[in-house]
Design a protein around this motif. Sequence first.
Motif, PDB file in Angstrom:
ATOM      1  N   ALA A 122       0.816  -1.221   0.000  1.00 21.01           N
ATOM      2  CA  ALA A 122       0.000   0.000   0.000  1.00 21.01           C
ATOM      3  C   ALA A 122       0.846   1.267   0.000  1.00 21.01           C
ATOM      4  O   ALA A 122       0.430   2.297  -0.525  1.00 21.01           O
ATOM      5  N   LYS A 123       2.044   1.204   0.565  1.00 24.86           N
ATOM      6  CA  LYS A 123       2.903   2.396   0.626  1.00 24.86           C
ATOM      7  C   LYS A 123       3.543   2.693  -0.731  1.00 24.86           C
ATOM      8  O   LYS A 123       3.502   3.817  -1.211  1.00 24.86           O
ATOM      9  N   SER A 124       4.116   1.677  -1.348  1.00 27.41           N
ATOM     10  CA  SER A 124       4.829   1.897  -2.615  1.00 27.41           C
ATOM     11  C   SER A 124       3.919   1.760  -3.833  1.00 27.41           C
ATOM     12  O   SER A 124       4.235   2.269  -4.902  1.00 27.41           O
ATOM     13  N   GLY A 125       2.823   1.014  -3.680  1.00 24.34           N
ATOM     14  CA  GLY A 125       1.946   0.745  -4.811  1.00 24.34           C
ATOM     15  C   GLY A 125       2.410  -0.403  -5.681  1.00 24.34           C
ATOM     16  O   GLY A 125       1.818  -0.696  -6.713  1.00 24.34           O
ATOM     17  N   GLU A 126       3.471  -1.089  -5.251  1.00 25.60           N
ATOM     18  CA  GLU A 126       4.004  -2.210  -6.030  1.00 25.60           C
ATOM     19  C   GLU A 126       3.145  -3.449  -5.891  1.00 25.60           C
ATOM     20  O   GLU A 126       2.638  -3.750  -4.815  1.00 25.60           O
ATOM     21  N   SER A 127       3.030  -4.184  -6.991  1.00 26.83           N
ATOM     22  CA  SER A 127       2.395  -5.494  -6.972  1.00 26.83           C
ATOM     23  C   SER A 127       3.390  -6.485  -6.379  1.00 26.83           C
ATOM     24  O   SER A 127       4.505  -6.624  -6.875  1.00 26.83           O
ATOM     25  N   LEU A 128       3.005  -7.157  -5.287  1.00 25.01           N
ATOM     26  CA  LEU A 128       3.903  -8.086  -4.613  1.00 25.01           C
ATOM     27  C   LEU A 128       3.710  -9.527  -5.067  1.00 25.01           C
ATOM     28  O   LEU A 128       4.678 -10.265  -5.216  1.00 25.01           O
ATOM     29  N   LYS A 129       2.443  -9.917  -5.260  1.00 28.15           N
ATOM     30  CA  LYS A 129       2.132 -11.290  -5.656  1.00 28.15           C
ATOM     31  C   LYS A 129       0.859 -11.288  -6.483  1.00 28.15           C
ATOM     32  O   LYS A 129      -0.073 -10.552  -6.186  1.00 28.15           O
ATOM     33  N   THR A 130       0.836 -12.151  -7.480  1.00 32.91           N
ATOM     34  CA  THR A 130      -0.396 -12.425  -8.217  1.00 32.91           C
ATOM     35  C   THR A 130      -0.779 -13.855  -7.907  1.00 32.91           C
ATOM     36  O   THR A 130      -0.007 -14.781  -8.150  1.00 32.91           O
ATOM     37  N   LEU A 131      -1.970 -14.024  -7.336  1.00 31.10           N
ATOM     38  CA  LEU A 131      -2.452 -15.334  -6.921  1.00 31.10           C
ATOM     39  C   LEU A 131      -3.385 -15.902  -7.982  1.00 31.10           C
ATOM     40  O   LEU A 131      -4.360 -15.261  -8.362  1.00 31.10           O
ATOM     41  N   GLU A 132      -3.050 -17.092  -8.455  1.00 33.82           N
ATOM     42  CA  GLU A 132      -3.834 -17.744  -9.491  1.00 33.82           C
ATOM     43  C   GLU A 132      -4.320 -19.088  -8.983  1.00 33.82           C
ATOM     44  O   GLU A 132      -3.551 -19.857  -8.430  1.00 33.82           O
TER      45      GLU A 132
END
Length: 184
Positions: free
Chosen positions: A99-109
């Motif tokens: 939430a702080k950086s706005g980076e995507s950390l993981k995509t769950l499939e």
Amino acid sequence: MASGSLDKTLIIWDAKSGESLKTLEGHSDGVTSVSWSPDGKYLASCSGDRTVIIWDAKSGQKLKTLKGHSDVVYSVCWSPDGKYLASGSLDKTVIIWDAKSGESLKTLEGHYNFVNSVCWSPDGKYLASGSNDANIIIWDADSGEIIKTLEGCFYPVTSVCWSPDGKYLASGSMDDYVTIWDVE
């Protein structure tokens, strides 16, 4: 209190008077879900424009636009500690964001149809997602691994929500039932 609309706006409301306090504009398509940060300082919204936006709730300023989904983002939820966001999309994925950086950390499939709802467990260790595939997946939030799949709904799962003690999960479905799951 906050609401999102197909007119592409969010409105912050005074819960006591029902008065509209602030209108937030920034999405290019209808707003499908909104979520307050645990400290009440921020709002997150998601939209048919395939984005999640983080807003400063006091000023109404758009702080970050999160891009990573390839289809409509249908649900957004803050982690209990306010450090992360989860979003579920019609692209069949759940994304965990910093939430702080706005980076995507993981995509769950793991779903094979649209993800309609996401919700963090009260301790922040797990995520639940409900889907048009009529299943609920419980994910380990740290590793992104599937902990279990709850099957038994015959229609799309439209909503999921943890009990405050984390022992149960409620789901709403297009079969007109609310189901309470024992997830301990």
